[in-house]
Design a protein around this motif. Sequence first.
Motif, PDB file in Angstrom:
ATOM      1  N   GLU A 289      60.242 -11.876  75.127  1.00  0.00           N
ATOM      2  CA  GLU A 289      59.865 -12.685  76.265  1.00  0.00           C
ATOM      3  C   GLU A 289      58.659 -13.571  75.901  1.00  0.00           C
ATOM      4  N   GLY A 290      58.448 -14.602  76.652  1.00  0.00           N
ATOM      5  CA  GLY A 290      57.311 -15.475  76.379  1.00  0.00           C
ATOM      6  C   GLY A 290      57.606 -16.521  75.313  1.00  0.00           C
ATOM      7  N   ASP A 291      58.903 -16.769  75.051  1.00  0.00           N
ATOM      8  CA  ASP A 291      59.312 -17.794  74.091  1.00  0.00           C
ATOM      9  C   ASP A 291      58.665 -17.572  72.730  1.00  0.00           C
ATOM     10  N   ARG A 292      58.776 -16.339  72.239  1.00  0.00           N
ATOM     11  CA  ARG A 292      58.131 -15.981  70.979  1.00  0.00           C
ATOM     12  C   ARG A 292      59.047 -15.094  70.146  1.00  0.00           C
ATOM     13  N   TYR A 293      58.719 -15.033  68.854  1.00  0.00           N
ATOM     14  CA  TYR A 293      59.333 -14.076  67.945  1.00  0.00           C
ATOM     15  C   TYR A 293      58.339 -12.955  67.671  1.00  0.00           C
ATOM     16  N   ALA A 294      58.846 -11.747  67.534  1.00  0.00           N
ATOM     17  CA  ALA A 294      58.069 -10.643  66.970  1.00  0.00           C
ATOM     18  C   ALA A 294      58.556 -10.447  65.550  1.00  0.00           C
ATOM     19  N   LEU A 295      57.647 -10.543  64.593  1.00  0.00           N
ATOM     20  CA  LEU A 295      57.998 -10.410  63.181  1.00  0.00           C
ATOM     21  C   LEU A 295      57.343  -9.165  62.617  1.00  0.00           C
ATOM     22  N   LEU A 296      58.151  -8.338  61.981  1.00  0.00           N
ATOM     23  CA  LEU A 296      57.658  -7.089  61.406  1.00  0.00           C
ATOM     24  C   LEU A 296      57.910  -7.078  59.899  1.00  0.00           C
ATOM     25  N   LEU A 297      56.897  -6.647  59.171  1.00  0.00           N
ATOM     26  CA  LEU A 297      57.021  -6.342  57.747  1.00  0.00           C
ATOM     27  C   LEU A 297      56.647  -4.878  57.569  1.00  0.00           C
ATOM     28  N   ALA A 298      57.392  -4.170  56.755  1.00  0.00           N
ATOM     29  CA  ALA A 298      57.132  -2.744  56.569  1.00  0.00           C
ATOM     30  C   ALA A 298      57.389  -2.352  55.128  1.00  0.00           C
ATOM     31  N   GLY A 299      56.797  -1.231  54.729  1.00  0.00           N
ATOM     32  CA  GLY A 299      57.019  -0.704  53.396  1.00  0.00           C
ATOM     33  C   GLY A 299      56.824   0.797  53.377  1.00  0.00           C
ATOM     34  N   MET A 300      57.459   1.431  52.407  1.00  0.00           N
ATOM     35  CA  MET A 300      57.389   2.881  52.266  1.00  0.00           C
ATOM     36  C   MET A 300      56.815   3.237  50.899  1.00  0.00           C
ATOM     37  N   PHE A 301      56.184   4.408  50.831  1.00  0.00           N
ATOM     38  CA  PHE A 301      55.732   4.991  49.565  1.00  0.00           C
ATOM     39  C   PHE A 301      54.803   4.051  48.787  1.00  0.00           C
ATOM     40  N   GLY A 302      53.799   3.541  49.481  1.00  0.00           N
ATOM     41  CA  GLY A 302      52.810   2.687  48.828  1.00  0.00           C
ATOM     42  C   GLY A 302      53.097   1.210  48.906  1.00  0.00           C
ATOM     43  N   GLU A 303      54.278   0.824  49.368  1.00  0.00           N
ATOM     44  CA  GLU A 303      54.600  -0.595  49.554  1.00  0.00           C
ATOM     45  C   GLU A 303      54.035  -1.031  50.907  1.00  0.00           C
ATOM     46  N   GLU A 304      52.767  -1.387  50.944  1.00  0.00           N
ATOM     47  CA  GLU A 304      52.097  -1.717  52.202  1.00  0.00           C
ATOM     48  C   GLU A 304      52.061  -3.230  52.401  1.00  0.00           C
ATOM     49  N   PRO A 305      52.597  -3.729  53.498  1.00  0.00           N
ATOM     50  CA  PRO A 305      52.558  -5.167  53.752  1.00  0.00           C
ATOM     51  C   PRO A 305      51.129  -5.630  54.023  1.00  0.00           C
ATOM     52  N   PRO A 306      50.728  -6.771  53.496  1.00  0.00           N
ATOM     53  CA  PRO A 306      49.383  -7.300  53.771  1.00  0.00           C
ATOM     54  C   PRO A 306      49.315  -7.906  55.165  1.00  0.00           C
ATOM     55  N   THR A 307      48.136  -8.312  55.577  1.00  0.00           N
ATOM     56  CA  THR A 307      47.957  -8.905  56.907  1.00  0.00           C
ATOM     57  C   THR A 307      47.407 -10.323  56.846  1.00  0.00           C
ATOM     58  N   ASP A 308      47.164 -10.852  55.648  1.00  0.00           N
ATOM     59  CA  ASP A 308      46.731 -12.248  55.537  1.00  0.00           C
ATOM     60  C   ASP A 308      47.957 -13.147  55.424  1.00  0.00           C
ATOM     61  N   ASP A 309      47.816 -14.413  55.780  1.00  0.00           N
ATOM     62  CA  ASP A 309      48.956 -15.328  55.826  1.00  0.00           C
ATOM     63  C   ASP A 309      49.665 -15.430  54.485  1.00  0.00           C
ATOM     64  N   ALA A 310      48.900 -15.674  53.429  1.00  0.00           N
ATOM     65  CA  ALA A 310      49.516 -15.850  52.113  1.00  0.00           C
ATOM     66  C   ALA A 310      50.198 -14.569  51.647  1.00  0.00           C
ATOM     67  N   GLY A 311      49.535 -13.441  51.873  1.00  0.00           N
ATOM     68  CA  GLY A 311      50.101 -12.159  51.455  1.00  0.00           C
ATOM     69  C   GLY A 311      51.367 -11.825  52.212  1.00  0.00           C
ATOM     70  N   MET A 312      51.377 -12.077  53.532  1.00  0.00           N
ATOM     71  CA  MET A 312      52.580 -11.808  54.322  1.00  0.00           C
ATOM     72  C   MET A 312      53.738 -12.682  53.868  1.00  0.00           C
ATOM     73  N   LEU A 313      53.450 -13.941  53.567  1.00  0.00           N
ATOM     74  CA  LEU A 313      54.503 -14.844  53.122  1.00  0.00           C
ATOM     75  C   LEU A 313      55.086 -14.391  51.788  1.00  0.00           C
TER      76      LEU A 313
END
Length: 472
Positions: free
Chosen positions: A251-275
Amino acid sequence: MTDQTLRSASAPSNGHAVVVGAGIAGLVAAQALAGTFARITVIDRDTLPAEPGPRRGVPQSRQVHGLLGGGASALEELFPGFQDELVAAGGALGDGQVDHHWFLDGFRLRTAPSDIPGYGASRPLIESVLRNRVAALPGVRITDDIEVVGLAADGPDRVAGVRVTERRADAQETVLSADLVVDASGRGSRAGVWLSGMGHPQPEESTVRIDLVYVTRHYAKRPELLGGRRLGVSVVPSPALPRMGVVMPEEGDRYALLLAGMFGEEPPTDDAGMLEYARSLASPEVAAVIESATPLDEPARMRFPAGVRKHYEKLKHHPEGFVVMGDALCSFNPAYGQGMTVAAMEGVLLRRLLSEGTAQLPGRFFRAAAKLVDTPWALATGGDLRFPQVEGKRPPGDKLINKYLERYRAAASVDPGLAATFLRVANLIEPPGRLLHPANVLRVLRYAPKATQAAQAAHAARHDPAPAHEAE
């Protein structure tokens, strides 16, 4: 005890039930109880928002949530008109096979029109729609900013209510009497400790450690993204790449985007890292959202160490007047999106059992709920145990089944019928045994080699340098 005896022991018309927790499980519990108890009190320790929004006591409410087809059916059964209300409030509805792209082991499931519903809505919106329905029920009171600190007992074998305190410095503990208490307080449930205080053993637990880390961020919708589909895209983690990416409309004309990882594969939170992280996934559409859509908030990170199932059904004695449901009973790897769905199905089960009477309700509920949970737990743990890092006993024939399912995922990228069956099983609409139906086995044997060869050719085309005359 006979069915006739159970029906004759139904709750009195002036009975009072207390539900601990005003999340999804608590709300479906209250709806299930409404046909039996004249008064229902739902208690939550949070300040409940007037409008849909995340809250402190549900930290995962900021993350992507999936409502499976089986859960939507259960909610529609409990709350007739729920689907229409969710869409009217801004949620998205589409064909779960056409409007959402699914990537399994690098293969995209073949799209085709289906009867599998797909939804796009935030957890707070779903909770808000249900809470408004429950609050409108006669005899129901939803209270917030109150903490349940323990059970009130009438001897060792009957729960007679809850001990509560308001969440303020000078609050005094009081007792709220009840004929039935339902603990739907989530993964942080203290039910085992409360029962041990009455002299009962705590239930055994089954644990599957996955060390999942996931990050969700919201982006403004752009019509050209996701090919204009109503829903989104999901890239499921695999042993070859224990990373995950999801884009879903909310709702709210938006996307929810999720990145996930297991066993040490941790997604970053900075723009370049997420991309960069998103670009490692099988679908380029996840990275396209990060690259071209406007972010609306900061990334929210969460850790989920393990799936935990509590075996209340194995206890020899169940004190009357107390049941446990939702994540307090079993919490699943969130990558499979089963939590809300199983809670809704338990609500349907609770209502059915109450229609047969309240005598020996805890024992009947825990035994039936265990059978209900068996399938989603087997699906989740079966998926988790594919990863060699996951500790746990593999069932007999596990390697053979996994080899077949690998071929099934490949074949489902060619055969839309196989894809539809897989999605119905994943959505808890059909039993897992459908995947092994002889007709499906023959189709897997037919199409898996073709899909694998096509994938190998596509991989070679992407990675082999073109001849000089072709590059000019």
